[in-house]
Design a protein around this motif. Structure first.
Motif, PDB file in Angstrom:
ATOM      1  N   LYS A 286       0.815  -1.214   0.000  1.00  0.00           N
ATOM      2  CA  LYS A 286       0.000   0.000   0.000  1.00  0.00           C
ATOM      3  C   LYS A 286       0.852   1.271   0.000  1.00  0.00           C
ATOM      4  N   SER A 287       2.174   1.092   0.072  1.00  0.00           N
ATOM      5  CA  SER A 287       3.053   2.252   0.128  1.00  0.00           C
ATOM      6  C   SER A 287       3.049   3.006  -1.195  1.00  0.00           C
ATOM      7  N   GLN A 288       3.347   4.295  -1.121  1.00  0.00           N
ATOM      8  CA  GLN A 288       3.438   5.114  -2.322  1.00  0.00           C
ATOM      9  C   GLN A 288       4.538   4.585  -3.231  1.00  0.00           C
ATOM     10  N   ARG A 289       4.268   4.576  -4.542  1.00  0.00           N
ATOM     11  CA  ARG A 289       5.230   4.046  -5.499  1.00  0.00           C
ATOM     12  C   ARG A 289       5.469   5.037  -6.627  1.00  0.00           C
ATOM     13  N   ALA A 290       6.710   5.096  -7.076  1.00  0.00           N
ATOM     14  CA  ALA A 290       7.035   5.908  -8.243  1.00  0.00           C
ATOM     15  C   ALA A 290       6.823   5.119  -9.521  1.00  0.00           C
ATOM     16  N   SER A 291       6.875   3.792  -9.434  1.00  0.00           N
ATOM     17  CA  SER A 291       6.672   2.929 -10.588  1.00  0.00           C
ATOM     18  C   SER A 291       5.610   1.892 -10.249  1.00  0.00           C
ATOM     19  N   TYR A 292       4.669   1.705 -11.180  1.00  0.00           N
ATOM     20  CA  TYR A 292       3.637   0.685 -10.989  1.00  0.00           C
ATOM     21  C   TYR A 292       3.922  -0.554 -11.849  1.00  0.00           C
ATOM     22  N   LYS A 293       5.144  -0.633 -12.347  1.00  0.00           N
ATOM     23  CA  LYS A 293       5.542  -1.788 -13.148  1.00  0.00           C
ATOM     24  C   LYS A 293       6.257  -2.839 -12.306  1.00  0.00           C
ATOM     25  N   GLU A 294       6.658  -2.454 -11.081  1.00  0.00           N
ATOM     26  CA  GLU A 294       7.503  -3.359 -10.316  1.00  0.00           C
ATOM     27  C   GLU A 294       6.698  -4.480  -9.670  1.00  0.00           C
ATOM     28  N   GLU A 295       7.396  -5.567  -9.445  1.00  0.00           N
ATOM     29  CA  GLU A 295       6.856  -6.732  -8.737  1.00  0.00           C
ATOM     30  C   GLU A 295       7.491  -6.754  -7.347  1.00  0.00           C
ATOM     31  N   VAL A 296       6.632  -6.808  -6.316  1.00  0.00           N
ATOM     32  CA  VAL A 296       7.126  -6.918  -4.951  1.00  0.00           C
ATOM     33  C   VAL A 296       7.028  -8.389  -4.538  1.00  0.00           C
ATOM     34  N   VAL A 297       8.181  -8.993  -4.271  1.00  0.00           N
ATOM     35  CA  VAL A 297       8.244 -10.398  -3.884  1.00  0.00           C
ATOM     36  C   VAL A 297       8.590 -10.469  -2.405  1.00  0.00           C
ATOM     37  N   TYR A 298       7.704 -11.079  -1.626  1.00  0.00           N
ATOM     38  CA  TYR A 298       7.879 -11.162  -0.174  1.00  0.00           C
ATOM     39  C   TYR A 298       8.088 -12.618   0.182  1.00  0.00           C
ATOM     40  N   LEU A 299       9.292 -12.967   0.626  1.00  0.00           N
ATOM     41  CA  LEU A 299       9.649 -14.346   0.885  1.00  0.00           C
ATOM     42  C   LEU A 299       9.551 -14.651   2.367  1.00  0.00           C
ATOM     43  N   VAL A 300       8.748 -15.663   2.717  1.00  0.00           N
ATOM     44  CA  VAL A 300       8.591 -16.060   4.112  1.00  0.00           C
ATOM     45  C   VAL A 300       8.822 -17.556   4.227  1.00  0.00           C
ATOM     46  N   ASP A 301       9.650 -17.974   5.188  1.00  0.00           N
ATOM     47  CA  ASP A 301       9.919 -19.398   5.403  1.00  0.00           C
ATOM     48  C   ASP A 301       8.667 -20.104   5.926  1.00  0.00           C
TER      49      ASP A 301
END
Length: 209
Positions: A194-209
């Motif tokens: 939900k954070s402000q972004r300068a680019s909407y093309k990026e992929e946010v990958v969140y890795l959890v064990d």
């Protein structure tokens, strides 16, 4: 220890020498610097590590132990920008105090053309918030940011949000926290997305064990 090598293009060091000065290395572009302990006696020691490497394109810090010695402050920006630097890797086993965070911020802030940043940090300390002086720069070329072993404390979260908001060319952000409860992980991931972004093309990958 000083090294004078005008034809040197790549430099890899792993060992017990606490500080190395590279002199007359105008074509050096690739550096991996991994002393077991980095000890800075004053602010000039930190500046000198970079100041003589004008062609630096790829720099990897791999520090097991970081000792600021008698140094009281890390500059917010180096006297000369690292305009050629495209890839920066920083591994700090003892990251946690404000001094170590300043070390990371100065390295990033002084490299306006970075395309890829990778940070690995392990700490049991509280990371303080990042200074306002870091918020006035835009990373126009940054495409990939990887952040591993994150405790997701205030300073780390601010760094993630700043890079999201200030990197218009970002295409991928990878975040790997230390082990945490599933509900907490989900809440953190939602906060990041939900954070402000300068680019909407990026992929946010969140890795959890």
């Amino acid at each position: 220890m000083s090294i004078n090598a005008p034809k040197l293009r790549s430099f890899v060091f792993r060992g017990d020498i606490k500080l190395i000065y590279l002199e007359n290395v105008h074509v050096l572009s690739n550096v991996l610097y991994a002393p077991r302990e980095l000890v800075l006696e004053d602010e000039d020691d930190f500046v000198s590590i970079f100041s003589s490497i004008p062609a630096l394109e790829c720099f990897s810090w791999d520090l097991f132990e970081f000792d600021n010695g008698s140094t009281e402050v890390i500059p917010t920006r180096l006297p000369s920008s690292l305009n050629c630097l495209k890839y920066l890797f920083i591994s700090l086993t003892t990251l946690g105090e404000f001094f170590e965070l300043s070390f990371i911020l100065c390295s990033i802030r002084s490299s306006p053309n970075l395309e890829e940043i990778e940070i690995k940090a392990v700490t049991n300390e509280v990371v303080h918030e990042i200074p306002a002086s870091f918020l006035d720069i835009t990373f126009n070329h940054l495409r990939i940011f990887r952040f591993y072993d994150v405790l997701l404390q205030e300073g780390e979260m601010q760094l993630i949000k700043v890079l999201l908001a200030k990197s218009p060319a970002l295409v991928k952000m990878v975040i790997k926290p230390c082990q945490m409860e599933t509900n907490e992980s989900l809440n953190v991931f939602m906060e990041i997305t939900k954070s402000q972004r300068a680019s909407y093309k990026e992929e946010v990958v969140y890795l959890v064990d």
